[in-house]
Scaffold this active site. Structure first.
Site, PDB file in Angstrom:
ATOM      1  N   TYR A 185       3.328  22.657  -3.229  1.00  0.00           N
ATOM      2  CA  TYR A 185       2.454  22.970  -4.451  1.00  0.00           C
ATOM      3  C   TYR A 185       2.123  24.464  -4.234  1.00  0.00           C
ATOM      4  CZ  TYR A 185       3.095  18.090  -5.546  1.00  0.00           C
ATOM      5  OH  TYR A 185       3.726  16.775  -5.607  1.00  0.00           O
ATOM      6  N   HIS A 206       3.710 -18.439   0.004  1.00  0.00           N
ATOM      7  CA  HIS A 206       4.823 -19.007  -0.660  1.00  0.00           C
ATOM      8  C   HIS A 206       5.605 -19.880   0.426  1.00  0.00           C
ATOM      9  CE1 HIS A 206       4.314 -15.874  -3.383  1.00  0.00           C
ATOM     10  NE2 HIS A 206       4.788 -16.477  -4.370  1.00  0.00           N
ATOM     11  N   ARG A 266       3.867   9.466 -10.937  1.00  0.00           N
ATOM     12  CA  ARG A 266       4.067  10.226  -9.546  1.00  0.00           C
ATOM     13  C   ARG A 266       3.378   9.725  -8.502  1.00  0.00           C
ATOM     14  NH1 ARG A 266       6.209  12.490  -5.868  1.00  0.00           N
ATOM     15  NH2 ARG A 266       6.018  14.573  -5.203  1.00  0.00           N
ATOM     16  N   HIS A 299       4.539 -18.111 -13.708  1.00  0.00           N
ATOM     17  CA  HIS A 299       4.667 -17.543 -12.250  1.00  0.00           C
ATOM     18  C   HIS A 299       2.944 -17.418 -11.917  1.00  0.00           C
ATOM     19  CE1 HIS A 299       4.486 -14.135  -9.286  1.00  0.00           C
ATOM     20  NE2 HIS A 299       4.925 -15.360  -8.673  1.00  0.00           N
TER      21      HIS A 299
END
Length: 555
Positions: free
Chosen positions: A407, A149, A221, A125
């Site tokens: 937070y 593509h 995260r 690829h």
């Protein structure tokens, strides 16, 4: 265009690629990395590589057309391949079955109505490991972005791997997924919590296999899609607002004018171990992290303090001022991620806050902030903003949702209806915590010579050192101290890495079950609380009660 012309053109392009490849072979590993990054966003290069690869396959498959009788004639008389059209001569697969083929031994993808087994194509690829992001999924979102593509040559190549049709009920519209197509490939060993945005933790037993977590296993995260950035073009602006506004801009090359710095530090999400609070008390909102939202690494770059002093920040007048970090990641409304810390925290020499470019000796991976992030040791990982593009000195905290409405911690009686985020202080440090990683809850373990070995990690924020880890084998009646602590050799008040520990617990002859409790104590003599009840909060943050597991004993 005739088949002959296509062959001549693509073979010529293949020769171009061979010359490019021959150049790359002569380079050192670092040069190869830089060369790859330089060429990565070159659309002409990608086109050449894609066409060259196709030509090599083309020669062996004779354009793949002979395997497909279906097609329309274009004005030159060549067969027009329609990729992804339903094929009544092929079997039908459900999306669930396709999703199981997501590894290098069996790799399937879908495109519109088609199902394709492209396992043999993986090593060739042109986009490298980028294809792994489509494992067991549709390639449509990727092709919507990587338009090279969408050519007859590539359509024909894709159809040569056709094995079936996707069930009508599983066909979806992928046009809104283009933001996610440039996501990096991830290690299959990570425990995925969410896919979009990608959030994953490291399995417990792999946490303690290395003091510095391998980059590919470092927990992830994300709040939004990973931005696709070029280190050669990236810069960070320092904006000082103190009546007037002054701006200085630094390329990554220009940052090298400052002394090099490093810090070995664990990064932990403020929601680590949230699942225990959720299960043992009552539901909370947030990703259901177990104990794997923490990892350790050696970070390298330049110290933030040096940059701020160079830019003229007043080190004697810090009261009420903040440092806002803004990243290049953007949400669906076009808002960049940002958060902030107090200026006095940023200027503290013991804080060792870095503008980091390297992680464990290598350039930052895309998932961890490539090409530049800030590392705020001892603080919740959210303060270590990735893909850093600006640093603002201001009398105001970050205005972002993530700073103003998240937070922050509340007492156990606050509800979403009564919580006032504006008056709740932001979390700038972390409490002492620990977790048992091996054995896991529910494991059957062998007692060797009447002893069970228990291993895990401990960590405390703000630069505090772990003094000891205690394990109780009898629900708190007695405590045994871990007899082996592996920690860094940082100076006092600069212990930003985690501590790995080992304890050996004696068991009675014939004992069949063992309940283990773990707690750590840091150099401020803070110890974990016993229960989650009194520290429960609506966001499930700072979840640091005793870690408790049960195991079965084999003699």
């Amino acid at each position: 265009m005739t088949l002959k012309n296509i062959l001549l053109r693509t073979i010529h392009q293949k020769n171009k690629f061979v010359n490019v490849a021959a150049t790359a072979v002569k380079l050192t590993n670092q040069e190869q990395y830089e060369y790859k990054e330089q060429r990565r966003n070159d659309s002409n290069y990608r086109r050449i590589v894609g066409s060259a690869l196709f030509s090599s396959v083309l020669v062996g498959t004779v354009f793949a057309e002979k395997s497909h009788k279906k097609g329309n004639k274009n004005k030159d008389g060549d067969t027009k391949v329609e990729a992804g059209e339903r094929r009544p001569d092929l079997p039908t697969f459900r999306a669930e079955e396709v999703s199981k083929h997501d590894n290098e031994k069996s790799f399937w993808v879908t495109y519109k109505n088609g199902v394709y087994d492209v396992t043999s194509f993986l090593p060739s690829h042109p986009g490298g490991e980028q294809i792994m992001n489509a494992a067991g999924l549709s390639i449509e979102p990727f092709w919507n972005v990587y338009g090279m593509h969408k050519t007859q040559e590539v359509y024909a190549l894709l159809e040569s791997y056709r094995i079936g049709n996707l069930h009508e009920d599983d066909i979806v519209d992928h046009t809104d997924e283009e933001l996610w197509v440039k996501e990096p490939s991830r290690d299959k060993r990570l425990i995925v919590k969410t896919n979009k945005p990608f959030n994953a933790e490291i399995p417990a037993k792999l946490q303690i296999a290395h003091f510095d977590t391998p980059n590919e296993l470092f927990y992830v995260r994300q709040h939004m899609p990973v931005p696709d950035l070029d280190a050669g073009q990236h810069s960070v602006r320092v904006i000082i607002r103190d009546g007037s506004t002054r701006v200085k801009e630094f390329s990554l090359d220009k940052l090298e004018m400052f002394p090099k710095g490093s810090v070995r530090a664990a990064l932990m999400c403020a929601g680590n171990r949230r699942s225990e609070m959720n299960e043992q008390v009552k539901p909370v909102k947030g990703i259901s992290w177990q104990g794997g939202a923490i990892s350790n690494a050696l970070w390298e770059g330049v110290y933030l303090r040096d940059v701020l002093v160079y830019c003229g920040v007043d080190t004697a007048n810090t009261v009420g001022k903040h440092v806002i970090f803004t990243g290049s990641d953007i949400d669906a409304t076009g808002v960049n991620f940002s958060t902030s810390i107090p200026l006095d925290q940023a200027l503290n020499p013991n804080g060792r806050i870095l503008l980091a470019t390297h992680m464990n000796g290598n350039p930052l991976p895309p998932d961890h902030g490539y090409p530049l992030r800030v590392i705020v040791p001892g603080a919740p990982a959210v303060r270590s903003v990735k893909w850093l593009e600006s640093i603002t000195i201001s009398y105001d905290e970050s205005p972002s949702h993530w700073h103003q409405k998240d937070y922050r911690s509340f007492n156990a009686s606050k509800t979403w209806e009564t919580a006032d985020f504006a008056t709740a202080p932001p979390i700038y440090s972390l409490p002492v915590t620990s977790a048992i990683c091996d054995p896991a809850d529910g494991d059957a373990v062998v007692a060797k010579d009447g002893v069970v070995e228990v291993r895990g990690y401990a960590y405390s924020g703000g630069g505090a050192k772990i003094l000891r880890v205690d394990i109780s084998p009898d629900c708190g009646k007695t405590w045994l101290q871990a007899d082996e602590l592996q920690c860094d050799d940082a100076p006092p008040q600069q212990h930003y890495a985690w501590t790995l520990w080992t304890a050996r617990i004696p068991v009675a002859k014939g004992q069949k079950e063992l309940e283990l409790w773990a707690k750590a104590t840091d150099s401020n003599f803070n110890t974990q609380p016993e229960k989650f009840d009194d520290i429960w909060n609506i966001r499930g943050v700072l979840s640091n009660a005793y870690h408790k597991i049960k195991v079965q004993i084999k003699h």
